[in-house]
Every structure is written in structure tokens, then in C-alpha cells.
Design an enzyme around this catalytic site. Structure first.
Site, PDB file in Angstrom:
ATOM      1  N   LYS A 297       0.807  -1.211   0.000  1.00  0.00           N
ATOM      2  CA  LYS A 297       0.000   0.000   0.000  1.00  0.00           C
ATOM      3  C   LYS A 297       0.849   1.273   0.000  1.00  0.00           C
ATOM      4  CE  LYS A 297      -2.151   0.221   3.891  1.00  0.00           C
ATOM      5  NZ  LYS A 297      -1.793   1.381   4.735  1.00  0.00           N
TER       6      LYS A 297
ATOM      7  N   ARG B  71      -9.195   4.291   9.361  1.00  0.00           N
ATOM      8  CA  ARG B  71      -8.877   2.963   9.877  1.00  0.00           C
ATOM      9  C   ARG B  71     -10.041   2.393  10.679  1.00  0.00           C
ATOM     10  NH1 ARG B  71      -3.498   2.657   8.847  1.00  0.00           N
ATOM     11  NH2 ARG B  71      -2.191   1.544  10.299  1.00  0.00           N
TER      12      ARG B  71
ATOM     13  N   ARG C  26      10.734  -7.154   6.209  1.00  0.00           N
ATOM     14  CA  ARG C  26      10.850  -5.740   5.836  1.00  0.00           C
ATOM     15  C   ARG C  26      11.830  -4.985   6.726  1.00  0.00           C
ATOM     16  NH1 ARG C  26       5.501  -2.067   5.335  1.00  0.00           N
ATOM     17  NH2 ARG C  26       5.411  -2.236   7.592  1.00  0.00           N
TER      18      ARG C  26
ATOM     19  N   ARG D 160      11.283  -1.944  11.807  1.00  0.00           N
ATOM     20  CA  ARG D 160      10.310  -1.188  12.598  1.00  0.00           C
ATOM     21  C   ARG D 160       9.921  -2.027  13.816  1.00  0.00           C
ATOM     22  NH1 ARG D 160       5.608   0.785   8.550  1.00  0.00           N
ATOM     23  NH2 ARG D 160       4.365   0.113  10.317  1.00  0.00           N
TER      24      ARG D 160
ATOM     25  N   ARG E 280      -1.308  -6.317  14.646  1.00  0.00           N
ATOM     26  CA  ARG E 280      -1.757  -5.313  13.673  1.00  0.00           C
ATOM     27  C   ARG E 280      -2.709  -5.938  12.662  1.00  0.00           C
ATOM     28  NH1 ARG E 280       3.656  -4.150  11.639  1.00  0.00           N
ATOM     29  NH2 ARG E 280       2.759  -2.896   9.988  1.00  0.00           N
TER      30      ARG E 280
END
Ligand code: ADP
Ligand code: ZN
Length: 220
Positions: free
Chosen positions: A17, A93, A130, A162, A173
Site C-alpha cells: 500500500k 482505519r 521488511r 520497525r 496489527r
């Protein structure tokens, strides 16, 4: 339809995204507004918003709706977004954010709502690997065997993971996404404004699909 390209992008974490939003924004000459990015910058700058959001972000929870709505309202009210439009990445969200957003954008409603569709299994793998440059935001994929002190090839910055890309936070999440954000997709589908785009394939292939949807919509 009024002029301007105003896009909301949905997609599970790791669906691509952020990358695709940024490419779309560049292509259509509008700002890419990433609420996650805005919050992470606020944390870095240790601003009032940043202090309020820090622990929430690290846990992979959602920041307060009212705070988010005022952040986004402020940003889309700026000249660039008012004139040209925006690609909104990471907002709304929750249903509360979506209804608040409707009421603040009555004059210029969003004209594309896109769901970048990638299954949960696939995104868990992508997110665990990632890595991100702390300085310029460049995204890398760890395939194993990286140095502990990994430097960004683009800017020399530190490449790190992260906090919320660690396994426990990733699953949390994704759970939050299923319970709070997935219902939004039905909300927009009900209005007939939703485009579901297959997020599997190379970044270029996915971008072509997205671009086609927006260009086709603009010609109507
Ligand atoms: P991801 O979608 O990969 O979780 P983002 O960069 O979009 O990452 O967001 C990172 C974090 O920022 C979220 O986990 C959440 O804590 C916070 N956040 C971003 N956008 C919102 C929002 N619209 N409402 C509440 N919290 C948000
Ligand atoms: Zn960098």
C-alpha cells in the site's frame, strides 16, 4: 465528478500500500498522505502528537480517532491537497474515522476507494522481512545474512526493523486490521465506490492495474 484525484487506499499491512500509494501520488501529481509516516515523524520530532502516539505505535494499536481526524483534516486542508487531491494511505482505519471524514469532505468527496488485496499468509512473510532506512525511508528485504550494522544504499542511513514489524506486533496489527478496518471495506462497497485490486505480482504489474482503474474512472 469534481476535478482532482482523491484516493483512499486500503490493504493489509505489507500489501504494498505504501509503495503503490507513493507511485500513484507521483503519477497523478498529488501528495501522498501516509498517516503512519506522519505519526512516526511526530515521534521522531518528539512533538506533542508524537509523545501521545509513541507507545500506541510500538504496540501496534490504533491512535485515538479524534487525534487522527484532526491530523488528516489539517493536512488535506493544505493548498497542494485542496487543489490537486491526494492519495490517503492509512486513513480511515475505523468506521468512526470514516464517518468523520465524510463530514469534513462533503464539498470534495473522495472519488476512488481502492482495496489492494493480498492474503494474510503472504503479508506475514513480507512484513517479517521488511527493513527500513531510518533516514530516507527506503524499504529493503532481509533475506538472511545481512550485517548487524546495515547501511542504506541510497543515503548511507541506518537500516533497521520497525518495532511493529516484529512477529507479535505483526499479528496484532493484522488482527486489528481484520476487526476494525476490514468492515470499512464493506462500508465503501455498499456505496458502490470500491475497487478491489489484486496486489500479487511485481510492483510494476500492480501499479499498472491501479493506474488503469484511476484513469478509467477519470474518463467517465
Ligand atoms: P501499517 O499499516 O503497516 O500498520 P502504518 O504506517 O499505516 O503501518 O501505521 C503505523 C501505525 O500508526 C499503526 O499501527 C497505528 O498505530 C498508527 N496509525 C496510522 N494510521 C492510523 C489511523 N488512521 N488511526 C489510528 N492509528 C493509526
Ligand atoms: Zn536511506
Amino acid at each position: 465528478m469534481s476535478t482532482g484525484v482523491r484516493i483512499i487506499m486500503f490493504g493489509r499491512q505489507g500489501a504494498g500500500k505504501g509503495t503503490q500509494s507513493s507511485r500513484l501520488a507521483q503519477h497523478f501529481g498529488v501528495p501522498h498522505i501516509s498517516t503512519g509516516e506522519m505519526l512516526r515523524n511526530a515521534v521522531k520530532q518528539d512533538s506533542v502528537v508524537g509523545r501521545a502516539a509513541k507507545t500506541v505505535l510500538e504496540r501496534g494499536e490504533l491512535v485515538d480517532d479524534e487525534l487522527m481526524v484532526s491530523l488528516v483534516q489539517g493536512r488535506i486542508g493544505q493548498e497542494d491537497a485542496r487543489v490537486a487531491g491526494y492519495v490517503l494511505d492509512g486513513f480511515p482505519r475505523t468506521i468512526a474515522q470514516a464517518t468523520a471524514f465524510d463530514s469534513i469532505t462533503r464539498a470534495r468527496p473522495v472519488n476512488f476507494v481502492i482495496d489492494l488485496d493480498v492474503t494474510r499468509d503472504v503479508v506475514v512473510g513480507r512484513l517479517s522481512a521488511r527493513r527500513i532506512c531510518d533516514s530516507c525511508g527506503a524499504i529493503y528485504t532481509a533475506a538472511g545474512g545481512e550485517p548487524a550494522d546495515w547501511k542504506c544504499a541510497k543515503c548511507g542511513g541506518q537500516v533497521t526493523q520497525r518495532h511493529d514489524d516484529r512477529p507479535a506486533a505483526i499479528n496484532h496489527r493484522l488482527d486489528v486490521y481484520e476487526t476494525l478496518t476490514a468492515p470499512l471495506i464493506s462500508y465503501y462497497r455498499g456505496r458502490g465506490s470500491l475497487h478491489v485490486i489484486d496486489g500479487l505480482g511485481s510492483p510494476d504489474e500492480v501499479f499498472e492495474r491501479l493506474k488503469t482503474v484511476v484513469e478509467t474512472g477519470l474518463r467517465r
